[in-house]
Design a protein around this motif. Structure first.
Motif, PDB file in Angstrom:
ATOM      1  N   ALA A 167       0.947  -1.425   0.107  1.00 32.53           N
ATOM      2  CA  ALA A 167       0.084  -0.124  -0.528  1.00 32.53           C
ATOM      3  C   ALA A 167       1.153   1.126  -0.566  1.00 32.53           C
ATOM      4  O   ALA A 167       0.471   2.343  -0.140  1.00 32.53           O
ATOM      5  CB  ALA A 167      -0.874  -0.212   1.555  1.00 32.53           C
ATOM      6  N   ASP A 168       2.250   0.655  -0.130  1.00 28.75           N
ATOM      7  CA  ASP A 168       3.206   1.817  -0.004  1.00 28.75           C
ATOM      8  C   ASP A 168       3.424   2.653  -0.757  1.00 28.75           C
ATOM      9  O   ASP A 168       4.634   1.967  -1.776  1.00 28.75           O
ATOM     10  CB  ASP A 168       4.077   1.927   1.227  1.00 28.75           C
ATOM     11  CG  ASP A 168       3.811   1.476   2.272  1.00 28.75           C
ATOM     12  OD1 ASP A 168       2.719   2.169   2.802  1.00 28.75           O
ATOM     13  OD2 ASP A 168       4.892   0.528   3.727  1.00 28.75           O
ATOM     14  N   GLY A 169       3.429   4.285  -1.488  1.00 25.64           N
ATOM     15  CA  GLY A 169       3.929   4.748  -2.408  1.00 25.64           C
ATOM     16  C   GLY A 169       5.510   4.405  -2.523  1.00 25.64           C
ATOM     17  O   GLY A 169       6.306   5.182  -2.091  1.00 25.64           O
ATOM     18  N   ARG A 170       5.773   4.311  -3.707  1.00 28.46           N
ATOM     19  CA  ARG A 170       7.570   4.781  -3.270  1.00 28.46           C
ATOM     20  C   ARG A 170       8.320   5.741  -4.907  1.00 28.46           C
ATOM     21  O   ARG A 170       9.626   5.890  -4.803  1.00 28.46           O
ATOM     22  CB  ARG A 170       8.356   3.307  -4.221  1.00 28.46           C
ATOM     23  CG  ARG A 170       8.039   2.193  -3.128  1.00 28.46           C
ATOM     24  CD  ARG A 170       8.598   2.877  -1.629  1.00 28.46           C
ATOM     25  NE  ARG A 170       8.511   1.606  -0.251  1.00 28.46           N
ATOM     26  CZ  ARG A 170       8.138   1.523   0.892  1.00 28.46           C
ATOM     27  NH1 ARG A 170       8.405   3.023   1.145  1.00 28.46           N
ATOM     28  NH2 ARG A 170       8.450   0.626   1.521  1.00 28.46           N
ATOM     29  N   GLY A 171       7.009   5.636  -5.258  1.00 26.78           N
ATOM     30  CA  GLY A 171       7.017   6.843  -6.664  1.00 26.78           C
ATOM     31  C   GLY A 171       5.930   6.780  -7.995  1.00 26.78           C
ATOM     32  O   GLY A 171       5.794   6.312  -7.658  1.00 26.78           O
ATOM     33  N   VAL A 172       6.306   8.416  -8.072  1.00 27.50           N
ATOM     34  CA  VAL A 172       4.996   8.503  -9.235  1.00 27.50           C
ATOM     35  C   VAL A 172       6.347   8.822 -10.950  1.00 27.50           C
ATOM     36  O   VAL A 172       6.788  10.213 -10.259  1.00 27.50           O
ATOM     37  CB  VAL A 172       4.146   9.409  -9.198  1.00 27.50           C
ATOM     38  CG1 VAL A 172       2.702  10.000 -10.087  1.00 27.50           C
ATOM     39  CG2 VAL A 172       3.389   9.261  -7.509  1.00 27.50           C
ATOM     40  N   LEU A 173       5.731   8.150 -11.913  1.00 29.30           N
ATOM     41  CA  LEU A 173       6.243   8.499 -12.749  1.00 29.30           C
ATOM     42  C   LEU A 173       5.487   9.549 -13.911  1.00 29.30           C
ATOM     43  O   LEU A 173       3.887   8.354 -14.427  1.00 29.30           O
ATOM     44  CB  LEU A 173       7.339   7.543 -14.060  1.00 29.30           C
ATOM     45  CG  LEU A 173       8.046   6.820 -12.639  1.00 29.30           C
ATOM     46  CD1 LEU A 173       8.394   5.514 -13.462  1.00 29.30           C
ATOM     47  CD2 LEU A 173       9.417   7.455 -11.713  1.00 29.30           C
ATOM     48  N   ALA A 174       5.837  10.390 -14.521  1.00 30.64           N
ATOM     49  CA  ALA A 174       4.838  10.727 -15.574  1.00 30.64           C
ATOM     50  C   ALA A 174       4.887   9.616 -16.970  1.00 30.64           C
ATOM     51  O   ALA A 174       5.915   9.331 -17.202  1.00 30.64           O
ATOM     52  CB  ALA A 174       5.151  12.018 -15.715  1.00 30.64           C
ATOM     53  N   TRP A 175       3.433   9.831 -17.305  1.00 28.80           N
ATOM     54  CA  TRP A 175       3.672   8.449 -18.364  1.00 28.80           C
ATOM     55  C   TRP A 175       4.639   9.200 -19.499  1.00 28.80           C
ATOM     56  O   TRP A 175       5.684   8.565 -20.380  1.00 28.80           O
ATOM     57  CB  TRP A 175       2.157   8.247 -18.605  1.00 28.80           C
ATOM     58  CG  TRP A 175       1.782   7.574 -18.221  1.00 28.80           C
ATOM     59  CD1 TRP A 175       0.259   7.319 -17.717  1.00 28.80           C
ATOM     60  CD2 TRP A 175       1.417   5.774 -18.830  1.00 28.80           C
ATOM     61  NE1 TRP A 175      -0.223   6.365 -17.449  1.00 28.80           N
ATOM     62  CE2 TRP A 175       1.039   5.384 -17.705  1.00 28.80           C
ATOM     63  CE3 TRP A 175       2.378   4.951 -19.332  1.00 28.80           C
ATOM     64  CZ2 TRP A 175       0.696   3.435 -17.868  1.00 28.80           C
ATOM     65  CZ3 TRP A 175       2.691   4.018 -19.140  1.00 28.80           C
ATOM     66  CH2 TRP A 175       1.821   3.154 -18.904  1.00 28.80           C
TER      67      TRP A 175
END
Length: 159
Positions: free
Chosen positions: A37-45
Motif C-alpha cells: 500500500a506504500d507509494g514509492r514514486g510516481v512517474l509521468a507517462w
C-alpha cells in the motif's frame, strides 16, 4: 479481481506484480511504484520510455495452478505448512534515458506462462506509444482482456 499472468486488475488501475508487495500500478495519469500500500514514486507517462519485466517464465499454460497443487500435496505429505515464496523478479523502467531496476513481487511459485509476459510487454509498449489509449486503464478488467488476447495471439503464432 481479474488476473492474467503478471497483470492484475485493481480499482482504477492495472497492477504489474503482486499488489500486496512490490509492483507497478498503471493508471490513466501515471505509473506508480508501490510496495504493497506504500507509494514509492510516481512517474509521468510522458517521461516513461520503456518498461521491461524480468521474471521467470514457463511454456506451461497454468503455472499458478500447478504450483498450488504441488505445494498442497507437499503440505499434506509433510503435515506442515511449507513456506514457498515465489522467486521474485525485477522490472526495468527507463525514464528520460535513465534505466532503473526495481523489485517486482510475483503472484505464485513457478514461472509465468511466457506469452502472458510478452502480452504485458506489448501492452506497455502500446500505452507508452499511444497516450490517448491510457484512459482505458480506468477500466482495468477490459485492459486485462486485451492483454490476454495479445498473449494468445503470440501463443498461436508460436504454434
Amino acid at each position: 479481481m481479474k488476473r492474467y499472468g503478471p497483470l492484475i486488475a485493481v480499482p482504477g488501475a492495472v497492477a504489474i506484480g503482486d499488489p500486496g508487495r512490490h509492483h507497478l500500478r498503471l493508471t490513466p495519469d501515471a505509473v506508480i511504484v508501490r510496495d504493497g500500500a506504500d507509494g514509492r514514486g510516481v512517474l509521468a507517462w510522458d517521461d516513461v520510455e520503456r518498461v521491461t519485466l524480468d521474471v521467470p517464465t514457463t511454456r506451461f499454460r497454468l503455472p499458478g495452478l500447478a504450483g498450488t497443487v504441488v505445494i498442497g500435496a507437499l503440505t499434506v505429505v509433510t503435515a506442515d505448512m511449507i513456506d514457498f515464496d515465489p522467486d521474485d523478479g525485477t522490472i526495468e523502467v527507463v525514464v528520460d534515458g535513465v534505466s532503473t531496476i526495481l523489485p517486482l513481487s510475483r503472484h505464485h511459485v513457478g514461472g509465468y506462462w511466457a506469452p502472458t509476459v510478452t502480452g504485458a510487454h506489448r501492452l506497455l509498449a502500446h500505452l507508452i506509444r499511444t497516450p490517448e489509449q491510457r484512459s482505458l486503464l480506468a477500466h482495468p478488467e477490459a485492459v486485462i482482456d486485451v492483454a490476454a488476447k495479445l498473449a494468445r495471439s503470440v501463443a498461436d503464432a508460436d504454434g
